[in-house]
Design an enzyme around this catalytic site. Sequence first.
Site, PDB file in Angstrom:
ATOM      1  N   TYR A 148      -5.354  13.248  -1.740  1.00  0.00           N
ATOM      2  CA  TYR A 148      -5.190  11.799  -1.557  1.00  0.00           C
ATOM      3  C   TYR A 148      -6.506  11.191  -1.075  1.00  0.00           C
ATOM      4  O   TYR A 148      -6.994  10.206  -1.640  1.00  0.00           O
ATOM      5  CB  TYR A 148      -4.066  11.536  -0.542  1.00  0.00           C
ATOM      6  CG  TYR A 148      -3.797  10.083  -0.262  1.00  0.00           C
ATOM      7  CD1 TYR A 148      -3.034   9.321  -1.138  1.00  0.00           C
ATOM      8  CD2 TYR A 148      -4.315   9.465   0.871  1.00  0.00           C
ATOM      9  CE1 TYR A 148      -2.791   7.974  -0.879  1.00  0.00           C
ATOM     10  CE2 TYR A 148      -4.078   8.126   1.141  1.00  0.00           C
ATOM     11  CZ  TYR A 148      -3.314   7.387   0.267  1.00  0.00           C
ATOM     12  OH  TYR A 148      -3.072   6.063   0.511  1.00  0.00           O
ATOM     13  N   LYS A 152      -9.089   8.570  -3.181  1.00  0.00           N
ATOM     14  CA  LYS A 152      -9.426   7.228  -2.690  1.00  0.00           C
ATOM     15  C   LYS A 152     -10.941   7.064  -2.549  1.00  0.00           C
ATOM     16  O   LYS A 152     -11.475   5.979  -2.776  1.00  0.00           O
ATOM     17  CB  LYS A 152      -8.713   6.969  -1.359  1.00  0.00           C
ATOM     18  CG  LYS A 152      -7.197   6.958  -1.472  1.00  0.00           C
ATOM     19  CD  LYS A 152      -6.716   5.877  -2.428  1.00  0.00           C
ATOM     20  CE  LYS A 152      -5.203   5.736  -2.408  1.00  0.00           C
ATOM     21  NZ  LYS A 152      -4.741   4.625  -3.249  1.00  0.00           N
TER      22      LYS A 152
HETATM   23  N1  LIG Z   1       1.133   2.596   3.290  1.00  0.00           N
HETATM   24  C1  LIG Z   1      -0.023   2.935   3.818  1.00  0.00           C
HETATM   25  O1  LIG Z   1      -0.113   3.228   5.028  1.00  0.00           O
HETATM   26  C2  LIG Z   1      -1.265   2.966   2.976  1.00  0.00           C
HETATM   27  C3  LIG Z   1      -2.455   3.290   3.621  1.00  0.00           C
HETATM   28  C4  LIG Z   1      -3.616   3.330   2.883  1.00  0.00           C
HETATM   29  C5  LIG Z   1      -3.594   3.040   1.522  1.00  0.00           C
HETATM   30  N2  LIG Z   1      -2.419   2.710   0.917  1.00  0.00           N
HETATM   31  C6  LIG Z   1      -2.476   2.427  -0.523  1.00  0.00           C
HETATM   32  O2  LIG Z   1      -1.877   1.180  -0.811  1.00  0.00           O
HETATM   33  C7  LIG Z   1      -1.305   1.211  -2.126  1.00  0.00           C
HETATM   34  C8  LIG Z   1       0.145   0.768  -2.067  1.00  0.00           C
HETATM   35  O3  LIG Z   1       0.865   1.755  -1.329  1.00  0.00           O
HETATM   36  P1  LIG Z   1       2.259   1.471  -0.607  1.00  0.00           P
HETATM   37  O4  LIG Z   1       2.129   2.023   0.754  1.00  0.00           O
HETATM   38  O5  LIG Z   1       2.657   0.065  -0.816  1.00  0.00           O
HETATM   39  O6  LIG Z   1       3.181   2.495  -1.421  1.00  0.00           O
HETATM   40  P2  LIG Z   1       4.594   2.345  -2.150  1.00  0.00           P
HETATM   41  O7  LIG Z   1       5.039   3.727  -2.403  1.00  0.00           O
HETATM   42  O8  LIG Z   1       5.478   1.416  -1.375  1.00  0.00           O
HETATM   43  O9  LIG Z   1       4.198   1.630  -3.523  1.00  0.00           O
HETATM   44  C9  LIG Z   1       3.434   2.293  -4.504  1.00  0.00           C
HETATM   45  C10 LIG Z   1       3.901   1.832  -5.860  1.00  0.00           C
HETATM   46  O10 LIG Z   1       3.132   2.537  -6.837  1.00  0.00           O
HETATM   47  C11 LIG Z   1       4.009   2.866  -7.891  1.00  0.00           C
HETATM   48  N3  LIG Z   1       3.525   4.024  -8.638  1.00  0.00           N
HETATM   49  C12 LIG Z   1       3.385   5.304  -8.205  1.00  0.00           C
HETATM   50  N4  LIG Z   1       2.989   6.096  -9.203  1.00  0.00           N
HETATM   51  C13 LIG Z   1       2.877   5.304 -10.300  1.00  0.00           C
HETATM   52  C14 LIG Z   1       2.516   5.567 -11.655  1.00  0.00           C
HETATM   53  N5  LIG Z   1       2.197   6.784 -12.078  1.00  0.00           N
HETATM   54  N6  LIG Z   1       2.499   4.515 -12.507  1.00  0.00           N
HETATM   55  C15 LIG Z   1       2.825   3.267 -12.096  1.00  0.00           C
HETATM   56  N7  LIG Z   1       3.176   2.976 -10.831  1.00  0.00           N
HETATM   57  C16 LIG Z   1       3.206   3.996  -9.950  1.00  0.00           C
HETATM   58  C17 LIG Z   1       5.322   3.196  -7.191  1.00  0.00           C
HETATM   59  O11 LIG Z   1       6.415   3.186  -8.096  1.00  0.00           O
HETATM   60  C18 LIG Z   1       5.374   2.114  -6.126  1.00  0.00           C
HETATM   61  O12 LIG Z   1       6.037   0.974  -6.588  1.00  0.00           O
HETATM   62  C19 LIG Z   1      -1.481   2.655  -2.636  1.00  0.00           C
HETATM   63  O13 LIG Z   1      -2.619   2.739  -3.448  1.00  0.00           O
HETATM   64  C20 LIG Z   1      -1.697   3.439  -1.359  1.00  0.00           C
HETATM   65  O14 LIG Z   1      -2.419   4.623  -1.575  1.00  0.00           O
HETATM   66  C21 LIG Z   1      -1.248   2.674   1.611  1.00  0.00           C
END
Ligand SMILES: NC(=O)c1ccc[n+]([C@@H]2O[C@H](COP(=O)([O-])OP(=O)(O)OC[C@H]3O[C@@H](n4cnc5c(N)ncnc54)[C@H](O)[C@@H]3O)[C@@H](O)[C@H]2O)c1
Length: 258
Positions: A148, A152
């Site tokens: 992961y 990133k």
């Molecule tokens: N939540 C956190 O603490 C956090 C921290 C740092 C970065 N992020 C990043 O923020 C972004 C959003 O994450 P989130 O926390 O809202 O997660 P989440 O799981 O709520 O949402 C992620 C979305 O991506 C979609 N997805 C996953 N694989 C896919 C694919 N192969 N094709 C199309 N869609 C796909 C999922 O269906 C989901 O709707 C991500 O890139 C994540 O890495 C999140």
Amino acid sequence: MDLGFRESVAVVVGGASGIGKAIAGAFAAEGARVATIDLRFPDAGQGGQFVADVTDYAAVRLAEAGVRAEFGRVDHLVFAAGIGSGKFGFPFWNLDPSDWDRVLRVNLIGAVNVAHAFAPGLAEQKRGTVLFLASVAGQIGSQTDPPYSASKAGLINFAQCAAKDLAPFGVRVNTLNPGMVQTPLNRSVWQAWADQQPPETWQDYDAWAGEKVSKIVPLGRWQTPDDLAAMAVFLASDRAANVTGQTINVDGGYVMHW
Ligand SMILES: NC(=O)c1ccc[n+]([C@@H]2O[C@H](COP(=O)([O-])OP(=O)(O)OC[C@H]3O[C@@H](n4cnc5c(N)ncnc54)[C@H](O)[C@@H]3O)[C@@H](O)[C@H]2O)c1
């Protein structure tokens, strides 16, 4: 504050959940027309939803064509899809090399597929913005989930390359790094870690995660999807007209550069 999105079209990839869903809502609240692309939609039946797996370039191109057919144009593109390996990541050999494949294919190659599908249209219209959701994990060699973190870091780097390539066309590209946001993804990355707690000091997941955040985040609290959405719409707006190639953290001060 009017961010000037009326008549504009925003596309949020990964817009069915968490941060992407909040960003889609923020664009809509600011007057943009919004299309979302995701694997599936729990609230299926709303307008502007396109199903595609970002690892499948043909499916991503079909979704892009679908958005253009329905909306006529694309002004703002956000890539918020992402996954973790779901395994306890340290030491890194606790994972198998094969655990890296899907994570890199979704988080990095998925973003590349989306950029390839949408960039020519943005370049042609000589205006627009792209925002990639990366992570603080990509800046610090986070041990929690090595594939992961590496995905990133790669995404941050690709965004800088894309920003340089698209700048002559008036298209701005930035990266937004969330810190810790309570979403399904955050739990999928952290649950395997929480499961390692010794039985004598065992806490349920929410208590364990809340305590961790209060200790390691300078502002002492979780970030919310709305915190990220506020920055996303700002970066897309003309208020950020001179901002490109930047990696912006909304992380309560977790990563501080000097
Ligand atoms: N939540 C956190 O603490 C956090 C921290 C740092 C970065 N992020 C990043 O923020 C972004 C959003 O994450 P989130 O926390 O809202 O997660 P989440 O799981 O709520 O949402 C992620 C979305 O991506 C979609 N997805 C996953 N694989 C896919 C694919 N192969 N094709 C199309 N869609 C796909 C999922 O269906 C989901 O709707 C991500 O890139 C994540 O890495 C999140």
